[in-house]
Design a protein around this motif. Structure first.
Motif, PDB file in Angstrom:
ATOM      1  N   GLY A  71       0.779  -1.229   0.000  1.00  0.00           N
ATOM      2  CA  GLY A  71       0.000   0.000   0.000  1.00  0.00           C
ATOM      3  C   GLY A  71       0.806   1.273   0.000  1.00  0.00           C
ATOM      4  N   VAL A  72       2.106   1.186  -0.293  1.00  0.00           N
ATOM      5  CA  VAL A  72       2.964   2.378  -0.349  1.00  0.00           C
ATOM      6  C   VAL A  72       3.601   2.443  -1.731  1.00  0.00           C
ATOM      7  CG1 VAL A  72       4.977   3.565   0.594  1.00  0.00           C
ATOM      8  CG2 VAL A  72       3.422   2.329   2.127  1.00  0.00           C
ATOM      9  N   PHE A  73       3.427   3.583  -2.394  1.00  0.00           N
ATOM     10  CA  PHE A  73       3.962   3.789  -3.746  1.00  0.00           C
ATOM     11  C   PHE A  73       5.187   4.687  -3.696  1.00  0.00           C
ATOM     12  CE2 PHE A  73       4.195   6.726  -7.377  1.00  0.00           C
ATOM     13  CZ  PHE A  73       4.447   5.820  -8.394  1.00  0.00           C
ATOM     14  N   THR A  74       6.221   4.340  -4.471  1.00  0.00           N
ATOM     15  CA  THR A  74       7.457   5.127  -4.510  1.00  0.00           C
ATOM     16  C   THR A  74       7.778   5.561  -5.931  1.00  0.00           C
ATOM     17  OG1 THR A  74       8.401   4.001  -2.586  1.00  0.00           O
ATOM     18  CG2 THR A  74       9.944   5.109  -4.062  1.00  0.00           C
ATOM     19  N   ALA A  75       8.041   6.855  -6.094  1.00  0.00           N
ATOM     20  CA  ALA A  75       8.581   7.386  -7.346  1.00  0.00           C
ATOM     21  C   ALA A  75      10.081   7.553  -7.172  1.00  0.00           C
ATOM     22  CB  ALA A  75       7.934   8.720  -7.688  1.00  0.00           C
ATOM     23  N   GLN A  76      10.851   6.943  -8.070  1.00  0.00           N
ATOM     24  CA  GLN A  76      12.313   6.975  -7.985  1.00  0.00           C
ATOM     25  C   GLN A  76      12.886   7.660  -9.220  1.00  0.00           C
ATOM     26  OE1 GLN A  76      14.305   3.232  -8.511  1.00  0.00           O
ATOM     27  NE2 GLN A  76      16.187   3.884  -7.494  1.00  0.00           N
ATOM     28  N   SER A  77      13.855   8.528  -9.016  1.00  0.00           N
ATOM     29  CA  SER A  77      14.530   9.160 -10.145  1.00  0.00           C
ATOM     30  C   SER A  77      15.374   8.116 -10.866  1.00  0.00           C
ATOM     31  CB  SER A  77      15.406  10.317  -9.661  1.00  0.00           C
ATOM     32  OG  SER A  77      16.328   9.879  -8.681  1.00  0.00           O
ATOM     33  N   ALA A  78      15.185   8.015 -12.173  1.00  0.00           N
ATOM     34  CA  ALA A  78      15.923   7.041 -12.971  1.00  0.00           C
ATOM     35  C   ALA A  78      17.343   7.530 -13.235  1.00  0.00           C
ATOM     36  CB  ALA A  78      15.198   6.800 -14.292  1.00  0.00           C
ATOM     37  N   ILE A  79      18.243   6.591 -13.497  1.00  0.00           N
ATOM     38  CA  ILE A  79      19.608   6.939 -13.871  1.00  0.00           C
ATOM     39  C   ILE A  79      19.984   6.154 -15.122  1.00  0.00           C
ATOM     40  CG2 ILE A  79      20.266   7.407 -11.486  1.00  0.00           C
ATOM     41  CD1 ILE A  79      21.874   4.755 -11.574  1.00  0.00           C
ATOM     42  N   ASP A  80      21.096   6.539 -15.727  1.00  0.00           N
ATOM     43  CA  ASP A  80      21.589   5.858 -16.921  1.00  0.00           C
ATOM     44  C   ASP A  80      22.423   4.661 -16.472  1.00  0.00           C
ATOM     45  OD1 ASP A  80      22.210   5.220 -19.499  1.00  0.00           O
ATOM     46  OD2 ASP A  80      23.720   6.793 -19.759  1.00  0.00           O
ATOM     47  N   ALA A  81      21.760   3.565 -16.171  1.00  0.00           N
ATOM     48  CA  ALA A  81      22.415   2.374 -15.628  1.00  0.00           C
ATOM     49  C   ALA A  81      22.662   1.367 -16.741  1.00  0.00           C
ATOM     50  CB  ALA A  81      21.550   1.757 -14.537  1.00  0.00           C
ATOM     51  N   ALA A  82      23.859   0.779 -16.739  1.00  0.00           N
ATOM     52  CA  ALA A  82      24.220  -0.151 -17.805  1.00  0.00           C
ATOM     53  C   ALA A  82      24.271  -1.600 -17.349  1.00  0.00           C
ATOM     54  CB  ALA A  82      25.580   0.248 -18.394  1.00  0.00           C
ATOM     55  N   ASP A  83      24.558  -1.832 -16.074  1.00  0.00           N
ATOM     56  CA  ASP A  83      24.823  -3.188 -15.599  1.00  0.00           C
ATOM     57  C   ASP A  83      24.005  -3.470 -14.343  1.00  0.00           C
ATOM     58  OD1 ASP A  83      25.824  -5.581 -14.665  1.00  0.00           O
ATOM     59  OD2 ASP A  83      27.932  -5.032 -14.903  1.00  0.00           O
ATOM     60  N   PRO A  84      23.094  -4.431 -14.380  1.00  0.00           N
ATOM     61  CA  PRO A  84      22.298  -4.744 -13.185  1.00  0.00           C
ATOM     62  C   PRO A  84      23.139  -5.138 -11.983  1.00  0.00           C
ATOM     63  CG  PRO A  84      21.340  -5.768 -15.128  1.00  0.00           C
ATOM     64  CD  PRO A  84      22.673  -5.224 -15.545  1.00  0.00           C
ATOM     65  N   GLU A  85      24.319  -5.685 -12.218  1.00  0.00           N
ATOM     66  CA  GLU A  85      25.177  -6.075 -11.109  1.00  0.00           C
ATOM     67  C   GLU A  85      25.712  -4.849 -10.370  1.00  0.00           C
ATOM     68  OE1 GLU A  85      28.709  -9.348 -10.260  1.00  0.00           O
ATOM     69  OE2 GLU A  85      28.547  -8.436 -12.245  1.00  0.00           O
ATOM     70  N   ASP A  86      25.948  -3.776 -11.107  1.00  0.00           N
ATOM     71  CA  ASP A  86      26.470  -2.554 -10.498  1.00  0.00           C
ATOM     72  C   ASP A  86      25.363  -1.579 -10.117  1.00  0.00           C
ATOM     73  OD1 ASP A  86      28.913  -3.652 -11.026  1.00  0.00           O
ATOM     74  OD2 ASP A  86      29.375  -2.359 -12.742  1.00  0.00           O
ATOM     75  N   ASN A  87      24.150  -1.852 -10.585  1.00  0.00           N
ATOM     76  CA  ASN A  87      23.001  -0.974 -10.318  1.00  0.00           C
ATOM     77  C   ASN A  87      21.782  -1.837  -9.978  1.00  0.00           C
ATOM     78  OD1 ASN A  87      24.110   1.822 -11.593  1.00  0.00           O
ATOM     79  ND2 ASN A  87      24.648   0.117 -12.928  1.00  0.00           N
ATOM     80  N   PRO A  88      21.851  -2.605  -8.905  1.00  0.00           N
ATOM     81  CA  PRO A  88      20.795  -3.594  -8.649  1.00  0.00           C
ATOM     82  C   PRO A  88      19.434  -2.999  -8.320  1.00  0.00           C
ATOM     83  CG  PRO A  88      22.284  -3.444  -6.776  1.00  0.00           C
ATOM     84  CD  PRO A  88      22.905  -2.651  -7.877  1.00  0.00           C
ATOM     85  N   PHE A  89      19.383  -1.715  -7.968  1.00  0.00           N
ATOM     86  CA  PHE A  89      18.112  -1.111  -7.560  1.00  0.00           C
ATOM     87  C   PHE A  89      17.559  -0.146  -8.607  1.00  0.00           C
ATOM     88  CE2 PHE A  89      20.837  -1.714  -3.734  1.00  0.00           C
ATOM     89  CZ  PHE A  89      20.217  -2.878  -3.290  1.00  0.00           C
ATOM     90  N   ASP A  90      18.130  -0.209  -9.818  1.00  0.00           N
ATOM     91  CA  ASP A  90      17.738   0.736 -10.865  1.00  0.00           C
ATOM     92  C   ASP A  90      17.160   0.070 -12.105  1.00  0.00           C
ATOM     93  OD1 ASP A  90      18.681   3.358  -9.707  1.00  0.00           O
ATOM     94  OD2 ASP A  90      20.533   2.205  -9.597  1.00  0.00           O
ATOM     95  N   PHE A  91      17.089  -1.253 -12.101  1.00  0.00           N
ATOM     96  CA  PHE A  91      16.494  -1.972 -13.221  1.00  0.00           C
ATOM     97  C   PHE A  91      15.127  -2.515 -12.818  1.00  0.00           C
ATOM     98  CE2 PHE A  91      20.784  -1.756 -14.748  1.00  0.00           C
ATOM     99  CZ  PHE A  91      20.671  -1.796 -16.139  1.00  0.00           C
ATOM    100  N   ALA A  92      14.308  -2.791 -13.824  1.00  0.00           N
ATOM    101  CA  ALA A  92      12.992  -3.366 -13.555  1.00  0.00           C
ATOM    102  C   ALA A  92      13.147  -4.684 -12.809  1.00  0.00           C
ATOM    103  CB  ALA A  92      12.241  -3.581 -14.870  1.00  0.00           C
ATOM    104  N   SER A  93      12.275  -4.893 -11.820  1.00  0.00           N
ATOM    105  CA  SER A  93      12.362  -6.109 -11.020  1.00  0.00           C
ATOM    106  C   SER A  93      10.993  -6.445 -10.451  1.00  0.00           C
ATOM    107  CB  SER A  93      13.365  -5.929  -9.871  1.00  0.00           C
ATOM    108  OG  SER A  93      13.310  -7.020  -8.975  1.00  0.00           O
ATOM    109  N   GLU A  94      10.631  -7.723 -10.520  1.00  0.00           N
ATOM    110  CA  GLU A  94       9.380  -8.164  -9.911  1.00  0.00           C
ATOM    111  C   GLU A  94       9.417  -8.012  -8.396  1.00  0.00           C
ATOM    112  OE1 GLU A  94       8.536 -12.107 -11.163  1.00  0.00           O
ATOM    113  OE2 GLU A  94       8.184 -11.562 -13.269  1.00  0.00           O
ATOM    114  N   ALA A  95      10.618  -7.878  -7.839  1.00  0.00           N
ATOM    115  CA  ALA A  95      10.744  -7.695  -6.393  1.00  0.00           C
ATOM    116  C   ALA A  95      10.351  -6.288  -5.958  1.00  0.00           C
ATOM    117  CB  ALA A  95      12.179  -7.991  -5.952  1.00  0.00           C
ATOM    118  N   PHE A  96      10.195  -5.368  -6.919  1.00  0.00           N
ATOM    119  CA  PHE A  96       9.888  -3.972  -6.600  1.00  0.00           C
ATOM    120  C   PHE A  96       8.596  -3.534  -7.296  1.00  0.00           C
ATOM    121  CE2 PHE A  96      14.778  -3.553  -6.624  1.00  0.00           C
ATOM    122  CZ  PHE A  96      14.863  -4.052  -5.324  1.00  0.00           C
TER     123      PHE A  96
END
Length: 457
Positions: free
Chosen positions: A282-307
């Motif tokens: 029941g809590v919605f979050t808007a996150q500023s996107a970044i120019d991320a290239a690698d999910p390993e180095d940017n684990p919280f910036d790619f689409a994920s069913e966990a989020f």
């Protein structure tokens, strides 16, 4: 004639505020408001000491402690916005809206979210003026713009104190969402609340587990704060990446920089916190996107069913988008930053990115340093458009789903309204380019607090 008591003009302002029992959406200037503005303007212009002595030496100062118990809103939606950002202190503009602040928090060394004691020390006339408009009935900044220039010219040092990333994000949310309480939380960083664990360069499983354990405490505290403060919306105009962890080590720790494997372990230890931000029911979050290239180095910036409750926000900058209220139109040529792999929604700022920052009739607006006027932004960043996307979400939720309790299912419905599957030329047919300001899709406009189109002073 006896001298006028120094607080008499402020008493008049305050009495006018306390007697203002208006409707939810004020229609504009009234004789009572005009009188209050005139009294305030005269007091500001009479405060010649600060005009002559910018450092304020020998001038009249005042101090006012922030008190969360003073929270009072006549029109409170009961759904607060949690703003997580850089808040080393409360900026002067926050005093103007202090009646809408449910709390100001920071994570302590044990991972607990604790209230931050804070007092504003400001020129006395400035302090009284800002206090006088922090009233239960919301007074739009544009109704106060006759005070903007006198305040800025009389108190330039204090105006500069409203600078800062978190303060800017606050300035983009506070007027656009007039019925939402606000909760402010200072930066979530291991260097602030887990410096010893973070600066352990050994990289052993035990050292990383200690870091993750501290993050788990913070995550539970976050969920508790959301429940206690009625938070249903989060603005996160920041994030953590391998690069940011590397920079944090260099700035805060001793010894040689660990290898990327160790640093990725420290980055991954943030996972419980981001799970709380992006998957609390029941809590919605808007996150500023970044120019991320690698999910390993940017684990919280790619689409994920966990989020599932997170929306990544990018921007485009055109004067005439040609998009309708659902985002349909000619999308070719709109561009957008960053790339689509990192973005769920692009919103238009209506402001060109180069000087002189030409803007259209519905630009993205920020409140000025003292909450006395609205001004178009200049340079666009995703940090500044995450608040716009959040404001659009609140608008869609309030306009189309009023009376329904916030839940994960409702978040899906609201996002479906924001991003309808009606654009065949876009990936998945989803209308991910939107121009909410063009169509007045904010609560400030919907509730009648301000017009859809901006008029410069």
């Amino acid at each position: 004639m006896p001298p006028v008591p120094r607080w008499s003009w402020f008493s008049a302002l305050l009495m006018g505020a306390l007697c203002a029992c208006g409707a939810p959406a004020p229609s504009g200037d009234t004789p009572a408001l005009s009188a209050r503005l005139q009294a305030a303007r005269e007091a500001i212009l009479a405060d010649t000491c600060f005009r002559e002595r910018p450092d304020g030496a020998g001038c009249e100062w005042g101090e006012f402690a922030y008190d969360p118990g003073a929270f009072t809103m006549r029109h409170d939606s009961g759904e607060a916005i949690l703003v997580i950002d850089d808040f080393p202190s409360l900026p002067p503009r926050a005093l103007r809206y202090q009646n809408r602040l449910r709390g100001y928090f920071r994570v302590d060394g044990q991972g607990r979210l604790a209230p931050v004691p804070f007092s504003w020390r400001l020129p006395a006339t400035l302090l009284r003026t800002l206090q006088s408009f922090a009233t239960p009935d919301f007074v739009p900044a544009e109704h106060l713009r006759t005070l903007a220039v006198p305040l800025r010219e009389t108190y330039p040092v204090q105006a500069a104190q409203s600078a800062g990333h978190g303060s800017f994000v606050f300035s983009l949310l506070v007027e656009t969402n007039p019925h939402q309480p606000l909760v402010l939380l200072d930066t979530l960083s291991f260097t602030a609340f887990a410096p010893e664990e973070f600066c352990d360069g050994s990289g052993t499983p035990e050292s990383l587990e200690r870091l993750r354990a501290k993050a788990s405490v913070v995550a539970e505290e976050l969920r508790g704060l959301m429940a206690a403060q009625g938070v249903r919306y989060v603005n996160l105009s920041s994030g953590v990446t391998l690069d940011s962890v590397r920079q944090d080590w260099s700035a805060s720790c001793q010894g040689p920089l660990p290898g990327d494997g160790v640093l990725r372990g420290k980055l991954g230890a943030y996972a419980p916190i981001y799970a709380a931000l992006f998957h609390t029911p029941g809590v919605f979050t808007a996150q500023s996107a970044i120019d991320a290239a690698d999910p390993e180095d940017n684990p919280f910036d790619f689409a994920s069913e966990a989020f599932p409750n997170r929306l990544r926000v990018g921007f485009f900058t055109v004067l005439e988008s040609g998009l309708d209220a659902e985002g349909r139109g000619a999308h070719e040529g709109l561009g957008g930053w960053p790339g689509r792999a990192n973005v769920d929604l692009y919103v238009n700022t209506g402001v060109l990115p180069q000087r002189p920052f030409e803007y259209n009739r519905t630009p993205l607006l920020q409140v000025d340093a003292f909450g006395m006027d609205l001004l178009p932004i200049t340079r666009a960043t995703t940090s500044w458009v995450a608040p716009l996307a959040l404001s659009r979400f609140i608008h869609a939720r309030s306009a189309h789903f009023a009376g329904q309790e916030m839940s994960d299912a409702l978040i899906r419905q609201v996002l479906g309204r924001m991003l309808p599957p009606r654009c065949e030329d876009l990936p998945g047919g989803v209308c991910l380019y939107q121009d909410p300001l063009l169509h007045g899709q904010t609560e400030g406009v919907r509730l009648g607090y301000r017009p859809r189109e901006y008029t410069a002073p």
